[in-house]
Structures are given as C-alpha cells and as structure tokens.
Design a protein around this motif. Structure first.
Motif, PDB file in Angstrom:
ATOM      1  N   ARG A   1       0.811  -1.229   0.000  1.00  0.00           N
ATOM      2  CA  ARG A   1       0.000   0.000   0.000  1.00  0.00           C
ATOM      3  C   ARG A   1       0.841   1.275   0.000  1.00  0.00           C
ATOM      4  O   ARG A   1       0.303   2.376  -0.096  1.00  0.00           O
ATOM      5  CB  ARG A   1      -0.957  -0.011   1.209  1.00  0.00           C
ATOM      6  N   ARG A   2       2.161   1.129   0.101  1.00  0.00           N
ATOM      7  CA  ARG A   2       3.025   2.319   0.007  1.00  0.00           C
ATOM      8  C   ARG A   2       3.114   2.817  -1.434  1.00  0.00           C
ATOM      9  O   ARG A   2       3.582   3.927  -1.685  1.00  0.00           O
ATOM     10  CB  ARG A   2       4.437   1.990   0.503  1.00  0.00           C
ATOM     11  N   ILE A   3       2.703   1.969  -2.377  1.00  0.00           N
ATOM     12  CA  ILE A   3       2.814   2.322  -3.805  1.00  0.00           C
ATOM     13  C   ILE A   3       1.428   2.672  -4.347  1.00  0.00           C
ATOM     14  O   ILE A   3       0.507   1.853  -4.284  1.00  0.00           O
ATOM     15  CB  ILE A   3       3.437   1.154  -4.588  1.00  0.00           C
ATOM     16  N   LEU A   4       1.297   3.895  -4.861  1.00  0.00           N
ATOM     17  CA  LEU A   4       0.033   4.321  -5.479  1.00  0.00           C
ATOM     18  C   LEU A   4       0.206   4.275  -6.995  1.00  0.00           C
ATOM     19  O   LEU A   4       1.200   4.793  -7.530  1.00  0.00           O
ATOM     20  CB  LEU A   4      -0.336   5.740  -5.042  1.00  0.00           C
ATOM     21  N   VAL A   5      -0.747   3.654  -7.654  1.00  0.00           N
ATOM     22  CA  VAL A   5      -0.657   3.446  -9.097  1.00  0.00           C
ATOM     23  C   VAL A   5      -1.667   4.363  -9.776  1.00  0.00           C
ATOM     24  O   VAL A   5      -2.853   4.356  -9.419  1.00  0.00           O
ATOM     25  CB  VAL A   5      -0.986   1.975  -9.452  1.00  0.00           C
ATOM     26  N   ALA A   6      -1.212   5.152 -10.755  1.00  0.00           N
ATOM     27  CA  ALA A   6      -2.126   6.080 -11.442  1.00  0.00           C
ATOM     28  C   ALA A   6      -1.979   5.930 -12.946  1.00  0.00           C
ATOM     29  O   ALA A   6      -0.971   6.317 -13.532  1.00  0.00           O
ATOM     30  CB  ALA A   6      -1.828   7.525 -11.034  1.00  0.00           C
TER      31      ALA A   6
END
Ligand code: FAD
Length: 382
Positions: A332-337
C-alpha cells in the motif's frame, strides 16, 4: 542517501498535478521525470485536450469533471496562465446514437440541456457543419479547451525545487521504496507511479491489463476559416461510420486539430515513429469532408500521441477503458495512477488532488471503479 516522504514518478498531467497538490499541502515530496514540458513523447503533450462536463463514457464522471473544473480555475488563478478556454462541445451521431444519448442523459440530470438537438439545428447554428438532417445532436455549454502543456508547466512551476529531471527506477525494500536515478538514490516512504505508457515496467502483472496505442492527430487548413474560429465554432465529437472523430475550433491559427478516438495500432511506449501518415489520417479527412466541410482542407501539421488503455475487467465487469487509481494491493506504500484510455486529461486537476489525499491519509481510497482488484491478477492480493 536523500530521503523524502512521497516520490512521484512521472510528471505528465497526472504526476505533475499530484506533485503540485502535495507541494501546496506542505508535504515532503519529490517528483522525477526525464522529459521537459513540450517533449513529444508520452500521453500529455501537445497544446490541448477536450474538457467535457458531461461524459458519454459514464454519468459517474460528472462529479469528477466538476471537481476538476474548480481545480483548473484555481490553477489559472495561482499561475496567471490560461488553462481552460471555455468552449461549447457539440456531439452528434446517427439517430439513436449511444454517444449522444449518454451525454444527453448526463446533461439532463443536471438540468443543463438545450440548444441544437438535430443535424438541421446544428447546421443552422454552426455553418461549418453539414450533418444529416435527422442526426441526433447535443451541445454542452460548459465545455472547454484544456491547455495541456500550459497546465503541466503551471503544475511544475508550482513545485519548483522539488523536481529531479531524470528517469527513475524503483525498488521496494522493508525500510522504504528505493528510488534510483543515474545520479542519486532517494529513499521514499511512499511512491506515486504515474508513468503513463511506461507504467507496466514499474508494476509487475499490470501489463496484461493495458494496451498502448498509437493515435494519429492532424491539423487541417480550414476550407472556410470564418466558420471554424474559436467562439463561433464548437469542439465537436462525431460518431460516424468511421468511428468517433473529434476536433477543436481553430483557436491557435494552426488549423482545425482533429483525430480519431478509436484505438490505433498497439505499440511500445518507446517504439513509435512520428509523424502521423496520410493513411492514418484518412478516416479523419473523409469525416471532415463529409460532415464538417468548413474545416476540411489539406493537412498542415501532424502528431502522434499514445493512449494507455485498460482492458475490460474480469472480476467486477466494466466496459474497459476505465481508469486505474489505487494503492497497489500487496504494497500500500505504492500508489498506481493510469488514468488515460484517451479521456483522462480533463480530470487531471481532480485526480492529482485525489492522489494527494490518498498519499496523506491511509484511510482514503480511490472510487471502487478505479481500483486494481477489479482485475483477477490483483484481486486476491488486497
Ligand atoms: C491524442 C490524444 C488525445 C487525447 N485527448 C484527450 C481529450 O481530449 N480529453 C481528455 O480528457 N483526455 C484526452 N487524452 C488522454 C490524456 O491526455 C491522458 O489521460 C493523460 O495525458 C495521461 O497523463 P499521464 O500523466 O498519465 O501520462 P503521460 O503524460 O504519458 O506522463 C507520464 C510521464 O512519465 C514519465 N516517465 C516514464 N518513465 C519514467 C521513469 N522511469 N522515471 C521518471 N519518469 C518517467 C514520462 O516521461 C512522462 O512524462 C488524450 C490522449 C491522447 C494521446
């Protein structure tokens, strides 16, 4: 080693918007991108994109459009630049057109319906058109020309001193996400990955749900310049036999920019070769000649841009071409956009704010429709 709270990888419209929002909220943020504003690669380059308040793709977007509109206004005020030039948006198609019906329904829900409703009405209001008399038409009064490069420039200026002009690699470790560029290493607590057509290289398993397509864009010297000027002539989206064709008024004195919205051939993010060829622009040319004769003339300029498209989801069914905005299930530390599929630009101010909210508050998640667990490859990791 340098450290930061949040790293943003990729500073196209989405990443630069997130970087700007986080900077304004006083976050400890750094952005990475090797490309300067105006570079012809990626998905955000070029002067303009269409802003529509009412979206034929889904009525659910109206609220996001409204939030984005406020964001563009705020950016204009803060930067002193013109970001969103008001323009009507005309959508047209054969009787029963699903595209027109969907935009009409979204506009009607907000009580914003009126103006030309048939081909005859549209031809009378805008002499550049020659639409069949019985076609369905809807005109949105509250659309606009989003000045895409100006927006990225304003976002980046507002985050001065926080941009590393280099390509970044990312490696999650137990102590943080290690970001490496040719010159430095940075340890980040969180990362927003907004790398456009390059995003699959960062997120294992994502590539099977994305296609990157080559989209040809042309500028046409108008046959009747007096009929296609900014203010007189609307942005148009036509659902014809050749697919969906869109175009802009000649607001730059460069001609009428027009292109096909339907997906072009699949390419690699670095494997495309501009400029657009005549055969790639033929459907656009023929559509203008048939339905928008005032705009139809020789091609005077051309471009290639890349769409990053999502396939149809296989867990919670959707029609495909839906955005991806989520925390990576499993880390959850990585946000994907990846909000593209050829219709993300208009929302970028709101999406950047959404990403900033998510990075600053672990309780906040993106809307369900945008989440990765709609795909089976990510469903069991949440
Ligand atoms: C022809 C065309 C027409 C469109 N028309 C419209 C429209 O009218 N209305 C609308 O709403 N939307 C439209 N869109 C869609 C919209 O432009 C996209 O949704 C949007 O540009 C996506 O922005 P992005 O920031 O995700 O990607 P990009 O703009 O591609 O940005 C990704 C960035 O990541 C960077 N990057 C890649 N790898 C690395 C790395 N290793 N390290 C650091 N940085 C990296 C790249 O350099 C790039 O700057 C259109 C798109 C195209 C191509």
């Amino acid at each position: 080693m340098r450290s930061c709270g949040i790293a943003v990888i990729g500073l196209g419209l989405m990443g630069s918007s997130a970087l700007y929002a986080l900077t304004r909220r006083g976050a400890d943020v750094l952005g990475f991108d090797p490309l300067a504003v105006g570079d012809a690669r990626g998905s955000s380059h070029g002067s303009c994109r269409i802003y529509r308040r009412f979206n034929f793709e889904s009525e659910a977007y109206t609220e996001l459009s409204d939030r984005a509109f406020k964001g563009w206004q705020a950016l204009e005020k803060a930067s002193g630049r013109t970001i969103l030039k008001p323009s009507r948006v005309l959508e047209a198609g054969p009787p029963g057109s699903r595209l027109v019906a969907a935009s009409r329904a979204a506009a009607a829900r907000k009580g914003a319906i009126g103006g030309p409703a048939t081909g005859t009405d549209a031809n009378a209001a805008f002499p550049a058109f020659n639409l069949p008399a019985n076609w369905d038409v809807v005109v949105q009064g509250s659309g606009g020309i989003l000045m895409a490069e100006a927006a990225i420039g304003a976002f980046r200026e507002g985050a001065e001193g926080r941009i590393v002009a280099a390509a970044a690699k990312m490696r999650p470790t137990p102590g943080g996400i290690r970001i490496t560029t040719p010159d430095q290493e940075v340890m980040a607590e969180q990362v927003i990955v907004a790398a456009g057509p390059w995003i699959s290289a960062f997120i294992p398993g994502l590539g099977r749900y994305l296609t990157v397509t080559r989209q040809a864009v042309g500028w046409f010297a108008p046959a009747k310049p007096e009929t296609v000027g900014y203010g007189e002539f609307p942005i148009f989206i036509i659902e014809g036999q050749g697919g969906v064709i869109y175009g802009f008024p000649d607001f730059e004195g460069r001609g009428v920019k027009a292109a096909q919205h339907d997906h072009g051939p699949i390419v690699g993010a670095d494997k495309w070769s501009p400029p657009a060829r005549d055969d790639e622009l033929e459907t656009v040319r023929a559509t203008l000649a048939r339905f928008v004769p005032g705009a139809a003339g020789p091609v005077v300029d051309r471009d290639i841009c890349l769409y990053t498209n999502t396939v149809k989801a296989d867990v919670r069914a959707d029609d495909g071409n839906e955005f991806i905005i989520d925390r990576l299930p499993g880390d959850r530390r990585i946000l994907v956009a990846s909000p593209c599929s050829g219709h993300g630009a208009k929302f970028a101010s709101a999406i950047g704010a959404m990403l900033s909210d998510m990075a600053l508050d672990p309780e906040i998640d993106a809307p369900e429709a945008f989440r990765l667990d709609r795909f089976s490859g990510f469903a069991d990791q949440r």
